[in-house]
Design an enzyme around this catalytic site. Structure first.
Site, short mmCIF file in Angstrom:
data_model
loop_
_atom_site.label_atom_id
_atom_site.label_comp_id
_atom_site.label_asym_id
_atom_site.label_seq_id
_atom_site.Cartn_x
_atom_site.Cartn_y
_atom_site.Cartn_z
N ASN A 152 0.82 -1.22 0.00
CA ASN A 152 0.00 0.00 0.00
C ASN A 152 0.85 1.27 0.00
O ASN A 152 0.57 2.21 -0.73
CB ASN A 152 -0.95 0.00 1.20
CG ASN A 152 -1.93 -1.16 1.14
OD1 ASN A 152 -2.00 -1.84 0.12
ND2 ASN A 152 -2.65 -1.39 2.21
N HIS A 198 -19.13 36.24 -29.47
CA HIS A 198 -20.19 35.42 -30.08
C HIS A 198 -19.79 34.96 -31.49
O HIS A 198 -20.65 34.72 -32.34
CB HIS A 198 -21.52 36.18 -30.18
CG HIS A 198 -21.92 36.87 -28.91
ND1 HIS A 198 -22.71 36.29 -27.96
CD2 HIS A 198 -21.59 38.10 -28.41
CE1 HIS A 198 -22.88 37.13 -26.93
NE2 HIS A 198 -22.19 38.24 -27.19
N SER A 319 -7.29 14.38 -48.32
CA SER A 319 -8.49 13.54 -48.36
C SER A 319 -8.25 12.42 -49.36
O SER A 319 -7.58 12.62 -50.38
CB SER A 319 -9.68 14.39 -48.79
OG SER A 319 -10.68 13.59 -49.37
N LYS A 325 -8.22 18.86 -50.91
CA LYS A 325 -8.34 19.06 -49.47
C LYS A 325 -7.01 19.07 -48.73
O LYS A 325 -6.09 18.35 -49.03
CB LYS A 325 -9.20 17.93 -48.85
CG LYS A 325 -10.66 18.00 -49.18
CD LYS A 325 -11.41 19.19 -48.55
CE LYS A 325 -11.53 19.11 -47.06
NZ LYS A 325 -12.50 18.11 -46.63
N GLU A 332 -7.80 19.04 -34.94
CA GLU A 332 -9.05 18.33 -34.70
C GLU A 332 -8.85 17.19 -33.71
O GLU A 332 -9.68 16.95 -32.83
CB GLU A 332 -9.61 17.78 -36.01
CG GLU A 332 -10.12 18.87 -36.94
CD GLU A 332 -10.45 18.35 -38.31
OE1 GLU A 332 -11.36 17.52 -38.44
OE2 GLU A 332 -9.77 18.74 -39.28
N TYR A 359 -6.73 1.66 2.24
CA TYR A 359 -6.58 1.15 0.87
C TYR A 359 -7.75 0.24 0.49
O TYR A 359 -8.22 -0.55 1.30
CB TYR A 359 -5.26 0.38 0.72
CG TYR A 359 -5.10 -0.21 -0.66
CD1 TYR A 359 -4.62 0.56 -1.71
CD2 TYR A 359 -5.47 -1.53 -0.93
CE1 TYR A 359 -4.50 0.04 -2.99
CE2 TYR A 359 -5.35 -2.06 -2.20
CZ TYR A 359 -4.87 -1.27 -3.23
OH TYR A 359 -4.75 -1.79 -4.49
N1 ARG Z 1 -1.52 -3.45 -7.53
C1 ARG Z 1 -2.01 -2.76 -6.38
C2 ARG Z 1 -2.51 -1.36 -6.78
O1 ARG Z 1 -2.12 -0.89 -7.79
C3 ARG Z 1 -0.93 -2.62 -5.37
C4 ARG Z 1 -1.40 -2.47 -3.97
C5 ARG Z 1 -2.01 -3.72 -3.49
N2 ARG Z 1 -2.34 -3.68 -2.12
C6 ARG Z 1 -3.16 -4.55 -1.55
N3 ARG Z 1 -3.40 -4.40 -0.28
N4 ARG Z 1 -3.72 -5.52 -2.22
O2 ARG Z 1 -3.26 -0.74 -6.10
#
Ligand code: ARG
Length: 502
Positions: A152, A198, A319, A325, A332, A359
């Site tokens: 994490n 405008h 084109s 063209k 674009e 997380y």
């Molecule tokens: N691949 C995961 C992500 O991108 C990494 C973190 C995973 N963490 C966990 N507790 N499973 O978020």
């Protein structure tokens, strides 16, 4: 009894040998495949200990992010090297161990860069792929790297390292564009064209003035990127999964090692915060919005109806059916890709909406919109700048366009005000003059002195000279106006911005 004991331990010894032999054989078979004992086995995964059963291959495929997060390999290794150094500095591992781990990581980096590594889907993501490669290379010691760390905080540091570098790249591209805008403005301080509201001809301006309007927009974009960078530049690493770690780690050391200006102060926030990505994509969306406005104008200006600009052949297309063209495809496409970046913004906002702390796996979905935004904004800024620098502005056509549309009507009203009339009365008189001209297919400049006098006796001989287009431009004396003097001031301040801030 003693004999029985001996034969029992001999049996045990033989069994141990057999297990060892099998283990070595399996390891040999799997060498280079990035997996210890065959694929898809849950108990072979780095988190497999708690699992009694294999994961379904469909689960592996669905769960994996390696297909897209392998882009982060360089940053993952950079973060891991700093982590290994910190672990030895704080005596969590020995210096010798740290050195072996770092060497292993460096060799993995080299091999990835030489295209020698194939990432494994069953190892889920870039973090576990690299950790597994390390274990394969340096053995048991590799298993110590993940001490006092979680995926994490690892993924959070990887993204921040990546984004820091990419924001710097994007800032440089914006800077190139700002320089080009100054160059174009300098060459066109006397190129008069219609200014629109405008999309109707409104008042004459210079092309330099129009271009410097974009300078201001992209300058603010640059400031927003810098501002966003400051919030990306905070270290999440070292907080573990969410609560901190039981080891006496040194996060300040990590921050210094990785060049972060400060630490994320709360671990839960550190692992669950993605608002810096939202901020970046939102800044990018604003850049795209600005680019799309500019592109739209270039597209309109390059029509035969306007004829204000011609794109260079090298940035145009033809084109397949109409030989005459020449299409402004670059402009674009940028206009089109704006939708894609807005989509990425809504994507990440929606992924993060209502997520409980800390997380959640949803957050793995942060990367596709982030990577897509980075790639596209870089492409768009680079090609837009090249297209703009090679475009040819048609001064004569711009000037000609100011002749129609009564672009000096406000100046006629201002003339009357300066002769003592209230603005509202002056406005009404000039409105009547315009209607008179429309009915006779004339411009205000075509009117005779007598006709002027018929509308108001305060008109004098100097009227025609006062309302010629060049004068209308030069008479704009307020600060920030289109007069040459004012535009030159803008250019000067723009140049000093570039010199001081880049
Ligand atoms: N691949 C995961 C992500 O991108 C990494 C973190 C995973 N963490 C966990 N507790 N499973 O978020």
């Amino acid at each position: 009894m003693a004999q029985k004991e001996t034969s029992k331990s001999l049996e045990q010894y033989k069994l141990n040998l057999k297990v060892m032999y099998l283990y070595i054989k399996l390891e040999k078979n799997n060498k280079g495949k990035g997996s210890y004992m065959g694929e898809n086995k849950s108990n072979d995964k780095l988190w497999g200990g708690r699992f009694a059963k294999n994961t379904a291959s469909l689960m592996d495929k669905f769960n994996a992010s390696i297909e897209f997060d392998q882009k982060l390999y360089k940053y993952d290794i950079e973060g891991s090297i700093a982590h290994a150094k910190m672990l030895s500095k704080t005596n969590i591992i020995t210096e010798e161990e740290s050195k072996i781990i770092i060497k292993g990581l460096q060799s993995i980096l080299e091999d990835i860069e030489r295209g020698k590594v194939t990432f494994k889907l069953e190892l889920e993501d870039v973090h576990m792929n690299i950790e597994k490669l390390l274990i394969d290379r340096i053995g048991e010691l590799g298993k110590k790297l993940h001490t006092a760390r979680s995926r994490n905080d690892q993924v959070a540091i990887d993204i921040r390292l990546y984004l820091r570098e990419e924001i710097t790249n994007i800032c440089n591209l914006v800077k190139n564009l700002l320089s080009s805008l100054i160059d174009i403005a300098k060459a066109h301080t006397e190129t008069i064209m219609p200014g629109y509201t405008h999309l109707q001809r409104a008042q004459p301006v210079t092309l330099a003035y129009h271009i410097m309007a974009y300078f201001q927009m992209f300058k603010r974009d640059y400031d927003r990127l810098k501002d966003c960078y400051n919030r990306v530049n905070m270290l999440p690493l070292g907080v573990g999964a969410l609560a901190g770690t039981t080891y006496h780690t040194d996060r300040e050391f990590l921050a210094r090692e990785l060049g972060f200006s400060s630490l994320c102060e709360n671990g839960m926030d550190a692992v669950s915060d993605r608002d810096f990505i939202i901020e970046f994509i939102s800044t990018s969306a604003i850049i795209m919005m600005h680019l799309s406005r500019f592109c739209e104008e270039l597209i309109i200006w390059s029509t035969s109806e306007f004829g204000f600009v011609e794109m260079d052949d090298s940035y145009s297309t033809g084109s397949s059916i109409m030989p005459q063209k020449k299409n402004p495809d670059v402009a674009e496409l940028i206009r089109g890709k704006t939708g894609r970046i807005y989509g990425n913004l809504i994507n990440i906002l929606t992924v993060m909406k209502a997520l409980p702390l800390a997380y959640n796996k949803d957050m793995q979905e942060d990367k596709p919109p982030l990577f897509d935004t980075v790639e596209n904004i870089k492409d768009c800024l680079e090609i837009f700048n090249k297209m703009l620098k090679t475009a040819e502005f048609k001064k004569e056509n711009m000037k000609k366009a100011t002749k129609k549309g009564f672009m000096n009507a406000t100046d006629v009203a201002d003339y009357l005000v300066k002769k003592g009339l209230p603005f509202r009365s002056a406005h009404e008189i000039v409105g009547k003059m315009v209607l008179y001209c429309i009915e006779r297919n004339k411009t205000i400049d075509d009117l005779t002195q007598e006709e002027f006098k018929n509308f108001s006796n305060v008109f004098e001989e100097d009227i025609l000279q006062k309302i010629n287009i060049e004068n209308c431009v030069e008479a704009k004396v307020s600060k920030g106006s289109t007069s040459k003097k004012s535009v030159l001031e803008m250019i000067e301040s723009a140049e000093s911005f570039i010199d001081n801030f880049f």
